[in-house]
Motif scaffolding. Structure first.
Motif, PDB file in Angstrom:
ATOM      1  N   LYS A 145      21.267  24.785  -3.072  1.00 15.73           N
ATOM      2  CA  LYS A 145      20.853  24.207  -1.702  1.00 15.73           C
ATOM      3  C   LYS A 145      19.381  24.832  -1.258  1.00 15.73           C
ATOM      4  CE  LYS A 145      24.375  24.223   1.486  1.00 15.73           C
ATOM      5  NZ  LYS A 145      25.514  24.745   2.324  1.00 15.73           N
TER       6      LYS A 145
ATOM      7  N   MET B 274      16.756  23.424  -3.193  1.00 13.14           N
ATOM      8  CA  MET B 274      16.514  21.894  -2.929  1.00 13.14           C
ATOM      9  C   MET B 274      15.376  21.821  -1.473  1.00 13.14           C
ATOM     10  SD  MET B 274      19.797  19.651  -3.530  1.00 13.14           S
ATOM     11  CE  MET B 274      19.136  18.289  -2.681  1.00 13.14           C
TER      12      MET B 274
ATOM     13  N   VAL C 211      12.252  22.071  -1.235  1.00 15.32           N
ATOM     14  CA  VAL C 211      11.033  21.591  -1.523  1.00 15.32           C
ATOM     15  C   VAL C 211      10.646  20.163  -1.236  1.00 15.32           C
ATOM     16  CG1 VAL C 211      11.000  23.277  -3.381  1.00 15.32           C
ATOM     17  CG2 VAL C 211      11.831  21.008  -3.956  1.00 15.32           C
ATOM     18  N   LYS C 212       9.488  20.023  -1.184  1.00 13.39           N
ATOM     19  CA  LYS C 212       8.820  18.496  -1.107  1.00 13.39           C
ATOM     20  C   LYS C 212       9.529  17.649  -2.046  1.00 13.39           C
ATOM     21  CE  LYS C 212       4.412  19.848   1.191  1.00 13.39           C
ATOM     22  NZ  LYS C 212       2.910  20.187   0.656  1.00 13.39           N
ATOM     23  N   ASP C 213       9.727  16.464  -1.512  1.00 14.25           N
ATOM     24  CA  ASP C 213      10.404  15.317  -2.337  1.00 14.25           C
ATOM     25  C   ASP C 213       9.591  15.308  -3.466  1.00 14.25           C
ATOM     26  OD1 ASP C 213      12.120  14.920  -0.465  1.00 14.25           O
ATOM     27  OD2 ASP C 213      11.400  13.034   0.359  1.00 14.25           O
TER      28      ASP C 213
ATOM     29  N   LEU D 281      10.910  17.877  -6.170  1.00 13.33           N
ATOM     30  CA  LEU D 281      12.284  18.009  -5.987  1.00 13.33           C
ATOM     31  C   LEU D 281      13.009  18.066  -7.363  1.00 13.33           C
ATOM     32  CD1 LEU D 281      14.921  18.636  -4.600  1.00 13.33           C
ATOM     33  CD2 LEU D 281      15.475  16.279  -4.137  1.00 13.33           C
ATOM     34  N   ARG D 282      12.562  16.945  -8.217  1.00 13.05           N
ATOM     35  CA  ARG D 282      13.064  16.712  -9.393  1.00 13.05           C
ATOM     36  C   ARG D 282      12.399  17.610 -10.513  1.00 13.05           C
ATOM     37  NH1 ARG D 282      16.023  12.659 -11.758  1.00 13.05           N
ATOM     38  NH2 ARG D 282      15.620  11.215 -10.105  1.00 13.05           N
TER      39      ARG D 282
ATOM     40  N   LEU E  27      13.996  20.925  -9.750  1.00 10.09           N
ATOM     41  CA  LEU E  27      15.568  21.330 -10.220  1.00 10.09           C
ATOM     42  C   LEU E  27      15.527  21.148 -11.951  1.00 10.09           C
ATOM     43  CD1 LEU E  27      17.226  19.169  -7.565  1.00 10.09           C
ATOM     44  CD2 LEU E  27      17.277  21.705  -7.707  1.00 10.09           C
ATOM     45  N   ASP E  28      14.854  20.428 -12.385  1.00 13.51           N
ATOM     46  CA  ASP E  28      14.886  20.547 -13.863  1.00 13.51           C
ATOM     47  C   ASP E  28      14.635  21.828 -14.359  1.00 13.51           C
ATOM     48  OD1 ASP E  28      15.524  17.839 -14.097  1.00 13.51           O
ATOM     49  OD2 ASP E  28      13.556  17.042 -14.464  1.00 13.51           O
TER      50      ASP E  28
ATOM     51  N   TYR F 260      25.496  19.386 -12.204  1.00 13.76           N
ATOM     52  CA  TYR F 260      24.419  18.754 -11.610  1.00 13.76           C
ATOM     53  C   TYR F 260      23.227  18.131 -12.266  1.00 13.76           C
ATOM     54  CZ  TYR F 260      24.992  21.796  -7.377  1.00 13.76           C
ATOM     55  OH  TYR F 260      25.468  22.242  -6.311  1.00 13.76           O
ATOM     56  N   LYS F 261      23.418  18.376 -13.626  1.00 17.34           N
ATOM     57  CA  LYS F 261      22.149  17.604 -14.623  1.00 17.34           C
ATOM     58  C   LYS F 261      22.579  16.134 -14.805  1.00 17.34           C
ATOM     59  CE  LYS F 261      21.035  19.852 -18.448  1.00 17.34           C
ATOM     60  NZ  LYS F 261      21.176  20.691 -19.860  1.00 17.34           N
TER      61      LYS F 261
ATOM     62  N   MET G 163      21.867  14.208 -11.424  1.00 18.77           N
ATOM     63  CA  MET G 163      20.481  13.953 -11.171  1.00 18.77           C
ATOM     64  C   MET G 163      19.827  12.664 -11.667  1.00 18.77           C
ATOM     65  SD  MET G 163      18.756  17.872 -11.160  1.00 18.77           S
ATOM     66  CE  MET G 163      17.093  17.193 -11.150  1.00 18.77           C
TER      67      MET G 163
ATOM     68  N   ASP H 264      15.022   8.205  -7.832  1.00 22.31           N
ATOM     69  CA  ASP H 264      14.105   9.221  -7.215  1.00 22.31           C
ATOM     70  C   ASP H 264      14.602   9.198  -5.584  1.00 22.31           C
ATOM     71  OD1 ASP H 264      13.041  10.259  -9.185  1.00 22.31           O
ATOM     72  OD2 ASP H 264      10.814   9.791  -8.967  1.00 22.31           O
TER      73      ASP H 264
ATOM     74  N   LEU I  39      17.984  10.772  -5.145  1.00 22.65           N
ATOM     75  CA  LEU I  39      17.925  12.209  -5.819  1.00 22.65           C
ATOM     76  C   LEU I  39      18.483  13.176  -4.605  1.00 22.65           C
ATOM     77  CD1 LEU I  39      18.086  13.978  -8.146  1.00 22.65           C
ATOM     78  CD2 LEU I  39      15.788  14.702  -7.708  1.00 22.65           C
ATOM     79  N   ARG I  40      17.806  13.324  -3.265  1.00 24.02           N
ATOM     80  CA  ARG I  40      18.038  14.245  -2.374  1.00 24.02           C
ATOM     81  C   ARG I  40      19.305  13.900  -1.620  1.00 24.02           C
ATOM     82  NH1 ARG I  40      15.165  18.424  -0.200  1.00 24.02           N
ATOM     83  NH2 ARG I  40      13.054  17.311  -1.093  1.00 24.02           N
TER      84      ARG I  40
ATOM     85  N   LEU J  40      22.270  14.534  -3.852  1.00 27.47           N
ATOM     86  CA  LEU J  40      22.562  16.061  -4.087  1.00 27.47           C
ATOM     87  C   LEU J  40      23.129  16.622  -2.848  1.00 27.47           C
ATOM     88  CD1 LEU J  40      19.728  16.876  -6.403  1.00 27.47           C
ATOM     89  CD2 LEU J  40      21.981  16.582  -6.872  1.00 27.47           C
ATOM     90  N   ASP J  41      22.784  16.110  -1.831  1.00 27.94           N
ATOM     91  CA  ASP J  41      23.218  16.922  -0.529  1.00 27.94           C
ATOM     92  C   ASP J  41      24.620  16.703  -0.484  1.00 27.94           C
ATOM     93  OD1 ASP J  41      20.614  17.899   0.750  1.00 27.94           O
ATOM     94  OD2 ASP J  41      20.247  16.314   1.650  1.00 27.94           O
TER      95      ASP J  41
ATOM     96  N   ASN K 286      26.389  19.060  -3.020  1.00 34.34           N
ATOM     97  CA  ASN K 286      26.380  20.178  -2.526  1.00 34.34           C
ATOM     98  C   ASN K 286      27.512  20.388  -1.442  1.00 34.34           C
ATOM     99  OD1 ASN K 286      24.232  21.245  -4.211  1.00 34.34           O
ATOM    100  ND2 ASN K 286      22.681  20.825  -2.493  1.00 34.34           N
TER     101      ASN K 286
END
Lengths: 324, 324
Positions: free
Chosen positions: A116, A119, A121-123, A126-127, A130-131, B115-116, B119, B123, B126-127, B130-131, B134
């Protein structure tokens, strides 16, 4: 450039302000507790440092830096169960203070809390971020597994040992630097070079730690000298000694390891004598320098102003020259 | 609309094709092992179903659906340690087959693998996805913690019990449906209504399960009838019985629970007699219907063609009318 100590201080303050839900109390209290035990906050500080070096706003990197610290403490909480450790930095471990089930489940929720925070960070980032976080997290689990397997094995080779410390310790340093660099605006190529710098430096640091356990100045080195020898820990020194020993020395070394009843000081002296006879310290120092060199080579290639690189070189020197 | 059984089958096949790294073997083998134990694959199938209902491509939802299944099995792996369970669906649990440390660490890496997989979405999604993931994951941990605390308590209230089963069981169903709906192209409002549908249905289903444990047809109900009574599990029925009992009945019930030496059949009959005397079954069925009604009300409001809603109603009816 901001001083590393100031960044560590910034993290320490931010950690105390981290708030988790109040209920269920037994699920969340262990998170606040283990985070309060402290430590040098090196991993999150490196993330902020990388962001700062590439001209980014350190505030923007604060949540991901906390994510790294929360993740690190999740691994400590679960490692302490696996290692059956009663204490961490002199404080009761979570599974001892509460119980094992609490330590398992609080650790689980702590990993999710890490995601959480990461996450935030700027859009656009994000990917990729997280990778990196996923790869780092998987690496740490693999490193812990390999480390546990080593305890049961007598045939660990040096390259396996290096792989283990890379996964268990170094990838988090590399990952933290890489994430910080990306937030700071670094190109992916430079972020990767900084990651390499961190990983190689992390390996050098861990090998140095193995040396200091035996040859460190007890006044300056924070731990009991010879602690690894007393507990038969498979360090670079012990593995290298078995690699180089002839049958006679190997059998002496094995006898020292298998002896159940021993005087700590005598055991440390006897094993150290064998290390000295085999020039183990020199082999280890050569290896430390090789990894430090790799770190510095990666650093040279990074597209950063010379004074920024010098800052990183000074940081690395400060990290490595801890006592001798 | 695709049939639920076909979606379950699709998941079952995809699970067998999931591949994890080969090394360290002890870290990754437990993942494949626990996933091979099977189950109805209901959670991931619901995710695919939601995607399909909103006109999405089911293939696009496959990785997130597998993420839900991998996550669910991570919770099983850790719950089995906490519950000290030797068997799951007749197969040896991971901590019994390997050891506890393996089950802790493999569970950790399994959460990260979840999580992997999660994802693997566009794009844009994604957020938000994941929200949801979580929140779902945190909810399940909280539910498990509350459930463990219930074992030590004698004063659990009905509303606390409902909260616990909502977190431990229902939020994953709601979360899976919501994620599938978003991938299928649903508006956030409709995805949330579908989530409500799933959560309320999940609570109704769990309450129904409590009833069936006592009143189910042993031929049709897959478990031993009275299992919850024998193990003193705090179910809706037991909690409600204590709520309604006068001093005499409460003391009889407490005596039955505290008795160490008892004949299973006699205990089940004696507790069931008390339930009957207090009309507990009717209270429970009223509660089931209330949650089912809430589910259907949320469903009514979703912006979907009538035949799609009917599909969901039929699914809910099929889920609830399991035997009587």
């Amino acid at each position: 450039m901001k001083k590393l100590e100031d960044l560590q201080e910034l993290i320490s303050k931010a950690v105390t302000k981290l708030s988790f839900p109040l209920h269920p109390a037994e699920l969340y209290e262990p998170l606040t507790y283990i985070l309060s035990i402290g430590g040098k906050r090196m991993r999150p500080a490196l993330l902020l440092m990388a962001c700062d070096l590439f001209g980014g706003d350190v505030d923007e990197a604060l949540a991901p830096a906390l994510a790294i610290e929360v993740f690190h403490n999740f691994t400590l909480m679960h490692d302490d169960i696996m290692d059956n450790a009663p204490l961490r930095r002199g404080r009761t471990t979570v599974h001892e203070k509460w119980n094992q089930n609490v330590a398992i489940l609080s650790g689980d929720v702590m990993l999710i809390e890490g995601y959480k925070l990461m996450m935030q960070v700027k859009d656009r980032l994000l990917r990729p971020i997280l990778d990196i976080f996923n790869n780092t997290a998987v690496g740490v689990c693999e490193g812990q597994q390999i480390d546990m397997e080593f305890e049961q094995r007598t045939d660990v080779a040096i390259n396996e040992y290096i792989k283990m410390i890379r996964l268990k310790t170094a990838v988090v340093l590399g990952g933290a630097l890489k994430i910080g660099a990306l937030i700071g605006g670094a190109e992916i190529k430079d972020a990767e070079l900084l990651c390499n710098f961190g990983e190689h430096l992390g390996i050098a640091f861990q090998l140095q730690d193995d040396i200091l356990d035996v040859y460190g100045d007890p006044e300056k080195f924070g731990k009991q000298v010879g602690g690894d020898i007393i507990s038969n820990k498979k360090t670079y020194l012990l593995i290298k000694a078995f690699e180089l020993a002839d049958d006679k020395i190997a059998s002496d070394l094995r006898a020292l390891i298998n002896k159940k009843d021993f005087d700590n000081e005598e055991k440390v002296k006897a094993v150290t004598d064998i290390y000295n006879e085999l020039d183990i310290r020199q082999y280890a120092e050569t290896e430390v320098h090789q990894y430090a060199d790799k770190a510095f080579k990666a650093l040279d290639e990074i597209n950063l102003p010379e004074d920024h690189k010098q800052y990183l070189r000074d940081f690395a020197d400060g990290l490595m020259v801890r006592e001798n």
